[in-house]
Design a protein around this motif. Structure first.
Motif, PDB file in Angstrom:
ATOM      1  N   GLN A 180       0.515  -0.887   0.275  1.00  0.00           N
ATOM      2  CA  GLN A 180       0.500   0.276  -0.018  1.00  0.00           C
ATOM      3  C   GLN A 180       0.908   1.283  -0.236  1.00  0.00           C
ATOM      4  O   GLN A 180       0.771   2.077  -0.883  1.00  0.00           O
ATOM      5  CB  GLN A 180      -0.331  -0.077   1.201  1.00  0.00           C
ATOM      6  N   LEU A 181       1.612   1.256   0.833  1.00  0.00           N
ATOM      7  CA  LEU A 181       2.983   2.334   1.226  1.00  0.00           C
ATOM      8  C   LEU A 181       3.971   2.699  -0.161  1.00  0.00           C
ATOM      9  O   LEU A 181       4.141   3.584  -1.020  1.00  0.00           O
ATOM     10  CB  LEU A 181       3.784   1.961   2.217  1.00  0.00           C
ATOM     11  N   PHE A 182       3.711   1.470  -0.947  1.00  0.00           N
ATOM     12  CA  PHE A 182       4.384   1.308  -2.299  1.00  0.00           C
ATOM     13  C   PHE A 182       4.213   2.335  -3.231  1.00  0.00           C
ATOM     14  O   PHE A 182       4.052   2.776  -4.415  1.00  0.00           O
ATOM     15  CB  PHE A 182       5.386  -0.031  -3.095  1.00  0.00           C
ATOM     16  N   MET A 183       2.231   1.636  -3.006  1.00  0.00           N
ATOM     17  CA  MET A 183       1.348   1.774  -4.324  1.00  0.00           C
ATOM     18  C   MET A 183       1.750   3.812  -3.712  1.00  0.00           C
ATOM     19  O   MET A 183       1.294   4.280  -5.366  1.00  0.00           O
ATOM     20  CB  MET A 183       0.324   1.487  -3.958  1.00  0.00           C
ATOM     21  N   ILE A 184       1.251   4.400  -3.002  1.00  0.00           N
ATOM     22  CA  ILE A 184       0.996   5.760  -2.437  1.00  0.00           C
ATOM     23  C   ILE A 184       2.302   6.183  -3.449  1.00  0.00           C
ATOM     24  O   ILE A 184       2.486   7.756  -3.598  1.00  0.00           O
ATOM     25  CB  ILE A 184       0.952   5.585  -1.121  1.00  0.00           C
ATOM     26  N   SER A 185       3.701   5.543  -2.615  1.00  0.00           N
ATOM     27  CA  SER A 185       4.937   6.622  -3.019  1.00  0.00           C
ATOM     28  C   SER A 185       4.912   6.340  -5.429  1.00  0.00           C
ATOM     29  O   SER A 185       4.885   6.989  -5.991  1.00  0.00           O
ATOM     30  CB  SER A 185       5.986   5.387  -2.631  1.00  0.00           C
ATOM     31  N   LYS A 186       4.122   5.253  -5.739  1.00  0.00           N
ATOM     32  CA  LYS A 186       4.295   5.681  -6.999  1.00  0.00           C
ATOM     33  C   LYS A 186       3.195   6.509  -7.978  1.00  0.00           C
ATOM     34  O   LYS A 186       3.630   7.115  -8.841  1.00  0.00           O
ATOM     35  CB  LYS A 186       3.624   3.557  -6.940  1.00  0.00           C
ATOM     36  N   THR A 187       2.388   6.308  -7.144  1.00  0.00           N
ATOM     37  CA  THR A 187       1.366   7.390  -7.902  1.00  0.00           C
ATOM     38  C   THR A 187       1.005   8.888  -7.357  1.00  0.00           C
ATOM     39  O   THR A 187       1.159   9.725  -7.771  1.00  0.00           O
ATOM     40  CB  THR A 187      -0.228   6.612  -7.083  1.00  0.00           C
TER      41      THR A 187
ATOM     42  N   ILE B 256       7.477   1.780  12.367  1.00  0.00           N
ATOM     43  CA  ILE B 256       9.029   2.202  11.829  1.00  0.00           C
ATOM     44  C   ILE B 256       8.154   2.399  10.595  1.00  0.00           C
ATOM     45  O   ILE B 256       8.425   4.131  10.344  1.00  0.00           O
ATOM     46  CB  ILE B 256       9.806   1.543  12.111  1.00  0.00           C
ATOM     47  N   PHE B 257       7.438   1.684   9.912  1.00  0.00           N
ATOM     48  CA  PHE B 257       7.105   2.405   8.317  1.00  0.00           C
ATOM     49  C   PHE B 257       6.124   2.488   8.528  1.00  0.00           C
ATOM     50  O   PHE B 257       6.203   3.101   7.216  1.00  0.00           O
ATOM     51  CB  PHE B 257       6.103   0.347   7.810  1.00  0.00           C
ATOM     52  N   TYR B 258       5.424   3.388   9.396  1.00  0.00           N
ATOM     53  CA  TYR B 258       4.645   4.409   9.322  1.00  0.00           C
ATOM     54  C   TYR B 258       4.944   6.389   9.922  1.00  0.00           C
ATOM     55  O   TYR B 258       4.205   6.750  10.114  1.00  0.00           O
ATOM     56  CB  TYR B 258       3.144   3.795  10.392  1.00  0.00           C
ATOM     57  N   CYS B 259       6.148   5.501  10.295  1.00  0.00           N
ATOM     58  CA  CYS B 259       6.593   7.085  10.619  1.00  0.00           C
ATOM     59  C   CYS B 259       6.362   8.503  10.222  1.00  0.00           C
ATOM     60  O   CYS B 259       5.946   9.349  10.159  1.00  0.00           O
ATOM     61  CB  CYS B 259       7.885   6.930  11.105  1.00  0.00           C
ATOM     62  N   ASP B 260       7.290   7.448   9.100  1.00  0.00           N
ATOM     63  CA  ASP B 260       6.911   9.569   7.733  1.00  0.00           C
ATOM     64  C   ASP B 260       5.481   9.379   7.646  1.00  0.00           C
ATOM     65  O   ASP B 260       5.411  10.786   7.145  1.00  0.00           O
ATOM     66  CB  ASP B 260       7.607   8.760   6.870  1.00  0.00           C
TER      67      ASP B 260
ATOM     68  N   PHE C  98       3.122   9.099   8.896  1.00  0.00           N
ATOM     69  CA  PHE C  98       2.245   9.541  10.948  1.00  0.00           C
ATOM     70  C   PHE C  98       2.850  11.045  10.222  1.00  0.00           C
ATOM     71  O   PHE C  98       1.659  11.824  11.487  1.00  0.00           O
ATOM     72  CB  PHE C  98       2.992   9.545  12.230  1.00  0.00           C
ATOM     73  N   TYR C  99       3.845  11.512  10.519  1.00  0.00           N
ATOM     74  CA  TYR C  99       4.064  12.642  10.392  1.00  0.00           C
ATOM     75  C   TYR C  99       3.765  13.650   8.644  1.00  0.00           C
ATOM     76  O   TYR C  99       3.397  14.831   9.761  1.00  0.00           O
ATOM     77  CB  TYR C  99       5.528  13.359   9.367  1.00  0.00           C
ATOM     78  N   LEU C 100       3.348  13.375   7.849  1.00  0.00           N
ATOM     79  CA  LEU C 100       2.733  13.204   6.557  1.00  0.00           C
ATOM     80  C   LEU C 100       1.416  14.023   7.146  1.00  0.00           C
ATOM     81  O   LEU C 100       0.504  15.186   6.910  1.00  0.00           O
ATOM     82  CB  LEU C 100       2.164  12.995   5.402  1.00  0.00           C
ATOM     83  N   TYR C 101       0.509  12.945   7.673  1.00  0.00           N
ATOM     84  CA  TYR C 101      -0.903  12.829   8.061  1.00  0.00           C
ATOM     85  C   TYR C 101      -0.781  14.541   8.762  1.00  0.00           C
ATOM     86  O   TYR C 101      -2.185  14.827   9.152  1.00  0.00           O
ATOM     87  CB  TYR C 101      -0.952  11.455   8.960  1.00  0.00           C
ATOM     88  N   ILE C 102      -0.360  14.370  10.315  1.00  0.00           N
ATOM     89  CA  ILE C 102      -0.542  15.792  11.170  1.00  0.00           C
ATOM     90  C   ILE C 102      -0.262  16.606  10.003  1.00  0.00           C
ATOM     91  O   ILE C 102      -0.447  17.735  10.398  1.00  0.00           O
ATOM     92  CB  ILE C 102       0.877  15.027  12.280  1.00  0.00           C
ATOM     93  N   THR C 103       1.101  16.543   9.006  1.00  0.00           N
ATOM     94  CA  THR C 103       1.727  17.925   8.670  1.00  0.00           C
ATOM     95  C   THR C 103       0.322  18.537   7.845  1.00  0.00           C
ATOM     96  O   THR C 103       0.320  19.942   7.201  1.00  0.00           O
ATOM     97  CB  THR C 103       2.858  18.599   8.542  1.00  0.00           C
ATOM     98  N   LYS C 104      -0.181  17.962   6.973  1.00  0.00           N
ATOM     99  CA  LYS C 104      -1.405  18.244   6.096  1.00  0.00           C
ATOM    100  C   LYS C 104      -2.412  17.605   6.307  1.00  0.00           C
ATOM    101  O   LYS C 104      -3.451  18.680   5.671  1.00  0.00           O
ATOM    102  CB  LYS C 104      -0.166  17.401   4.441  1.00  0.00           C
ATOM    103  N   VAL C 105      -2.712  16.455   5.854  1.00  0.00           N
ATOM    104  CA  VAL C 105      -4.545  15.908   6.134  1.00  0.00           C
ATOM    105  C   VAL C 105      -4.477  16.554   6.922  1.00  0.00           C
ATOM    106  O   VAL C 105      -6.569  17.059   6.948  1.00  0.00           O
ATOM    107  CB  VAL C 105      -4.371  14.536   6.433  1.00  0.00           C
ATOM    108  N   LEU C 106      -4.455  16.182   8.427  1.00  0.00           N
ATOM    109  CA  LEU C 106      -4.651  16.974   9.733  1.00  0.00           C
ATOM    110  C   LEU C 106      -5.218  18.995   8.961  1.00  0.00           C
ATOM    111  O   LEU C 106      -6.235  19.384  10.119  1.00  0.00           O
ATOM    112  CB  LEU C 106      -4.451  16.932  10.835  1.00  0.00           C
ATOM    113  N   LYS C 107      -4.279  19.186   8.106  1.00  0.00           N
ATOM    114  CA  LYS C 107      -4.629  20.806   8.306  1.00  0.00           C
ATOM    115  C   LYS C 107      -5.156  21.104   6.400  1.00  0.00           C
ATOM    116  O   LYS C 107      -5.656  21.791   5.937  1.00  0.00           O
ATOM    117  CB  LYS C 107      -3.571  21.170   7.923  1.00  0.00           C
TER     118      LYS C 107
ATOM    119  N   SER D 272       0.849  13.923  -0.568  1.00  0.00           N
ATOM    120  CA  SER D 272       0.955  14.097  -1.816  1.00  0.00           C
ATOM    121  C   SER D 272       2.275  14.209  -1.174  1.00  0.00           C
ATOM    122  O   SER D 272       3.117  14.237  -0.452  1.00  0.00           O
ATOM    123  CB  SER D 272       1.114  14.668  -2.873  1.00  0.00           C
ATOM    124  N   LEU D 273       3.244  12.905  -2.662  1.00  0.00           N
ATOM    125  CA  LEU D 273       4.533  12.740  -1.619  1.00  0.00           C
ATOM    126  C   LEU D 273       5.262  12.691  -3.193  1.00  0.00           C
ATOM    127  O   LEU D 273       4.860  12.613  -4.530  1.00  0.00           O
ATOM    128  CB  LEU D 273       4.316  11.078  -2.132  1.00  0.00           C
ATOM    129  N   PRO D 274       6.921  12.381  -2.756  1.00  0.00           N
ATOM    130  CA  PRO D 274       7.267  13.281  -4.830  1.00  0.00           C
ATOM    131  C   PRO D 274       7.877  11.402  -4.690  1.00  0.00           C
ATOM    132  O   PRO D 274       7.803   9.768  -4.569  1.00  0.00           O
ATOM    133  CB  PRO D 274       8.629  12.899  -3.810  1.00  0.00           C
TER     134      PRO D 274
END
Length: 214
Positions: free
Chosen positions: A134-141, A189-193, A195-204, A209-211
């Motif tokens: 799932q994380l690979f799919m998100i990074s790919k899209t 640990i796989f969720y750490c990055d 979590f950071y994006l969720y708090i700094t982006k989604v909750l706002k 989006s990922l590179p």
């Protein structure tokens, strides 16, 4: 049973419900990795074989049955009912890269060399990496729908709460399961990055989006 265990189970169940509602309401499984859902179904199947051999409590039995049913319903919705909306091109993570080492490790490192114990150990190891497709799919899209990020957040929260549960059990019961704890820490640990994006982006109110991979 302590509050961390209960909250962890609730968070886990909530994650699955969010995913099922997302697919049902939108009649689409776009952005959802079918391969991750297959792995989770395999996790529950191999872990809950003790339903046929051991009764722990009504709560324990009911939760196991619910997780099994929901896992297979999710796979059915992705690969059968809404298969035309499934993005197989981007869900391209090769499962053998996970299944082969996890299978080998479950035979080498377990509590006892019995079929049920090996399968239980296999499920613990596999769950720690099941989210990778799932994380690979998100990074790919390069992005994920908000509802998908909510699903991932509560799934990650479930693992974090279970770590708290193990710490609590260690100090109150002197109980420590190295296989479960190490695997849970790896998974968190796989969720750490994320979590950071969720708090700094989604909750706002921003879209996650990922590179894009080069």
């Amino acid at each position: 049973m302590n509050v961390f265990r209960i909250l962890g189970d609730i968070s886990h169940l909530l994650a699955i419900i969010i995913l099922l509602l997302k697919i049902h309401k939108s009649k689409s499984c776009a952005g959802i990795s079918g391969k991750s859902q297959i792995l989770f179904a395999l996790v529950f199947t191999t872990r809950y074989l003790d339903l046929f051999t051991t009764f722990i409590s009504v709560y324990n039995t009911v939760m196991k049955v619910i997780f099994l049913i929901c896992a297979y319903i999710t796979v059915y919705m992705i690969y059968v009912k809404f298969r035309k909306t499934f993005d197989s091109e981007n869900d391209s993570f090769r499962l053998e890269f996970l299944l082969v080492p996890v299978t080998g490790l479950s035979f080498l490192e377990n509590h006892s060399f019995t079929p049920l114990e090996i399968l239980w150990t296999f499920s613990i190891y596999l769950e720690s990496v099941a989210i990778l497709p799932q994380l690979f799919m998100i990074s790919k899209t390069g992005e994920a729908e908000t509802i998908t990020t909510h699903y991932l957040f509560f799934l990650g929260l479930y693992r974090a709460l279970y770590i708290a549960n193990w710490v609590w059990r260690y100090y109150t019961e002197n109980f420590y399961d190295q296989i479960a704890v190490v695997s849970g820490v790896v998974q968190t640990i796989f969720y750490c990055d994320f979590f950071y994006l969720y708090i700094t982006k989604v909750l706002k109110g921003k879209k996650l989006s990922l590179p894009m991979p080069v």
